[in-house]
Design a protein around this motif. Structure first.
Motif, PDB file in Angstrom:
ATOM      1  N   GLY A   1     -13.405 166.323  22.422  1.00  0.00           N
ATOM      2  CA  GLY A   1     -13.698 167.749  22.264  1.00  0.00           C
ATOM      3  C   GLY A   1     -14.931 168.013  21.421  1.00  0.00           C
ATOM      4  N   LEU A   2     -15.900 167.105  21.488  1.00  0.00           N
ATOM      5  CA  LEU A   2     -17.127 167.220  20.709  1.00  0.00           C
ATOM      6  C   LEU A   2     -18.341 167.180  21.621  1.00  0.00           C
ATOM      7  CD1 LEU A   2     -16.239 164.666  17.891  1.00  0.00           C
ATOM      8  CD2 LEU A   2     -16.441 167.135  17.611  1.00  0.00           C
ATOM      9  N   THR A   3     -19.492 167.412  21.025  1.00  0.00           N
ATOM     10  CA  THR A   3     -20.742 167.205  21.741  1.00  0.00           C
ATOM     11  C   THR A   3     -21.251 165.800  21.449  1.00  0.00           C
ATOM     12  OG1 THR A   3     -22.113 167.989  19.910  1.00  0.00           O
ATOM     13  CG2 THR A   3     -21.354 169.651  21.511  1.00  0.00           C
ATOM     14  N   ARG A   4     -22.124 165.322  22.297  1.00  0.00           N
ATOM     15  CA  ARG A   4     -22.732 164.013  22.051  1.00  0.00           C
ATOM     16  C   ARG A   4     -23.543 164.042  20.765  1.00  0.00           C
ATOM     17  NH1 ARG A   4     -24.701 163.340  28.177  1.00  0.00           N
ATOM     18  NH2 ARG A   4     -25.015 165.538  27.766  1.00  0.00           N
ATOM     19  N   LYS A   5     -24.195 165.167  20.518  1.00  0.00           N
ATOM     20  CA  LYS A   5     -24.993 165.296  19.290  1.00  0.00           C
ATOM     21  C   LYS A   5     -24.102 165.156  18.052  1.00  0.00           C
ATOM     22  CE  LYS A   5     -28.144 168.345  16.840  1.00  0.00           C
ATOM     23  NZ  LYS A   5     -28.861 169.629  16.840  1.00  0.00           N
ATOM     24  N   ALA A   6     -22.935 165.811  18.066  1.00  0.00           N
ATOM     25  CA  ALA A   6     -22.016 165.722  16.933  1.00  0.00           C
ATOM     26  C   ALA A   6     -21.569 164.274  16.724  1.00  0.00           C
ATOM     27  CB  ALA A   6     -20.804 166.619  17.146  1.00  0.00           C
ATOM     28  N   MET A   7     -21.306 163.580  17.813  1.00  0.00           N
ATOM     29  CA  MET A   7     -20.891 162.180  17.693  1.00  0.00           C
ATOM     30  C   MET A   7     -21.985 161.341  17.045  1.00  0.00           C
ATOM     31  SD  MET A   7     -18.810 161.583  21.242  1.00  0.00           S
ATOM     32  CE  MET A   7     -18.698 159.833  21.003  1.00  0.00           C
ATOM     33  N   ARG A   8     -23.225 161.557  17.443  1.00  0.00           N
ATOM     34  CA  ARG A   8     -24.332 160.798  16.849  1.00  0.00           C
ATOM     35  C   ARG A   8     -24.482 161.131  15.370  1.00  0.00           C
ATOM     36  NH1 ARG A   8     -26.457 161.666  22.170  1.00  0.00           N
ATOM     37  NH2 ARG A   8     -27.501 163.580  21.525  1.00  0.00           N
ATOM     38  N   VAL A   9     -24.263 162.410  15.019  1.00  0.00           N
ATOM     39  CA  VAL A   9     -24.336 162.812  13.606  1.00  0.00           C
ATOM     40  C   VAL A   9     -23.240 162.114  12.812  1.00  0.00           C
ATOM     41  CG1 VAL A   9     -23.977 164.751  12.016  1.00  0.00           C
ATOM     42  CG2 VAL A   9     -25.478 165.024  14.000  1.00  0.00           C
ATOM     43  N   TYR A  10     -22.014 162.118  13.323  1.00  0.00           N
ATOM     44  CA  TYR A  10     -20.916 161.469  12.605  1.00  0.00           C
ATOM     45  C   TYR A  10     -21.146 159.978  12.462  1.00  0.00           C
ATOM     46  CZ  TYR A  10     -18.514 165.921  13.306  1.00  0.00           C
ATOM     47  OH  TYR A  10     -18.178 167.249  13.305  1.00  0.00           O
ATOM     48  N   GLU A  11     -21.763 159.375  13.451  1.00  0.00           N
ATOM     49  CA  GLU A  11     -22.101 157.958  13.355  1.00  0.00           C
ATOM     50  C   GLU A  11     -23.183 157.754  12.289  1.00  0.00           C
ATOM     51  OE1 GLU A  11     -24.090 154.513  16.119  1.00  0.00           O
ATOM     52  OE2 GLU A  11     -22.704 155.901  17.102  1.00  0.00           O
ATOM     53  N   ALA A  12     -24.203 158.600  12.310  1.00  0.00           N
ATOM     54  CA  ALA A  12     -25.295 158.491  11.334  1.00  0.00           C
ATOM     55  C   ALA A  12     -24.808 158.731   9.910  1.00  0.00           C
ATOM     56  CB  ALA A  12     -26.412 159.477  11.686  1.00  0.00           C
ATOM     57  N   LYS A  13     -23.821 159.607   9.752  1.00  0.00           N
ATOM     58  CA  LYS A  13     -23.282 159.928   8.427  1.00  0.00           C
ATOM     59  C   LYS A  13     -22.244 158.906   7.951  1.00  0.00           C
ATOM     60  CE  LYS A  13     -25.228 164.080   7.873  1.00  0.00           C
ATOM     61  NZ  LYS A  13     -26.017 164.498   6.751  1.00  0.00           N
ATOM     62  N   GLY A  14     -21.918 157.949   8.808  1.00  0.00           N
ATOM     63  CA  GLY A  14     -20.989 156.896   8.410  1.00  0.00           C
ATOM     64  C   GLY A  14     -19.521 157.235   8.576  1.00  0.00           C
ATOM     65  N   LEU A  15     -19.220 158.353   9.230  1.00  0.00           N
ATOM     66  CA  LEU A  15     -17.816 158.696   9.466  1.00  0.00           C
ATOM     67  C   LEU A  15     -17.245 157.909  10.640  1.00  0.00           C
ATOM     68  CD1 LEU A  15     -18.028 162.559   9.042  1.00  0.00           C
ATOM     69  CD2 LEU A  15     -17.091 160.914   7.428  1.00  0.00           C
ATOM     70  N   LEU A  16     -18.094 157.538  11.527  1.00  0.00           N
ATOM     71  CA  LEU A  16     -17.730 156.790  12.721  1.00  0.00           C
ATOM     72  C   LEU A  16     -18.486 155.472  12.681  1.00  0.00           C
ATOM     73  CD1 LEU A  16     -16.367 156.870  15.591  1.00  0.00           C
ATOM     74  CD2 LEU A  16     -18.534 157.824  16.408  1.00  0.00           C
TER      75      LEU A  16
END
Length: 135
Positions: free
Chosen positions: A16-31
């Motif tokens: 239920g997210l955007t691809r951009k949000a996923m990349r942000v969460y990865e960049a921020k270390g949450l994922l």
């Protein structure tokens, strides 16, 4: 049997997210950093999608990324994070109560100012607007 890996589009839809949000969460270390295909496409596991869904729900509740990071760190240490989540939600509720009180006070001020505006006419000599100048 290998678990099915999803590319970013299907994983984003599943969480239920955007691809951009996923990349942000990865960049921020949450994922965790996604595995990559030989062509460079990101691959996500069902566990990654579950984690992303958790992050989305936490964000929907108004938790900040640092709050979510804290909860995930506790969970990864093998400790149930429920007490921390309760504390974070209590803090968020207090923040919202404060914001609501500020908005209600502003609404009262606006309503009082609007009521006084009925006495103001465009014929009065003022530089800007007596309604605001007298507030």
């Amino acid at each position: 049997m290998a678990r099915q890996q999803l590319t970013i589009g299907p994983a984003a839809r599943a969480a239920g997210l955007t691809r951009k949000a996923m990349r942000v969460y990865e960049a921020k270390g949450l994922l965790p950093e996604a595995e990559r295909t030989t062509a460079g496409y990101r691959l996500y596991s069902p566990d990654d999608v579950e984690l992303l869904t958790f992050i989305r729900r936490a964000r929907t509740l108004g938790l900040h990324l640092d709050d979510i990071r804290e909860v995930l760190a506790i969970r990864s240490g093998g400790i149930p994070p429920c007490a921390t989540v309760r504390d974070l939600l209590d803090a968020r509720i207090a923040e919202l109560d404060s914001a609501v009180a500020e908005l209600l006070a502003l609404r009262t001020t606006l309503a009082e100012t609007r009521q006084r505006a009925d006495d103001c006419t465009d014929e009065q000599p003022v530089t800007v607007c007596a309604i605001i100048e007298d507030s």
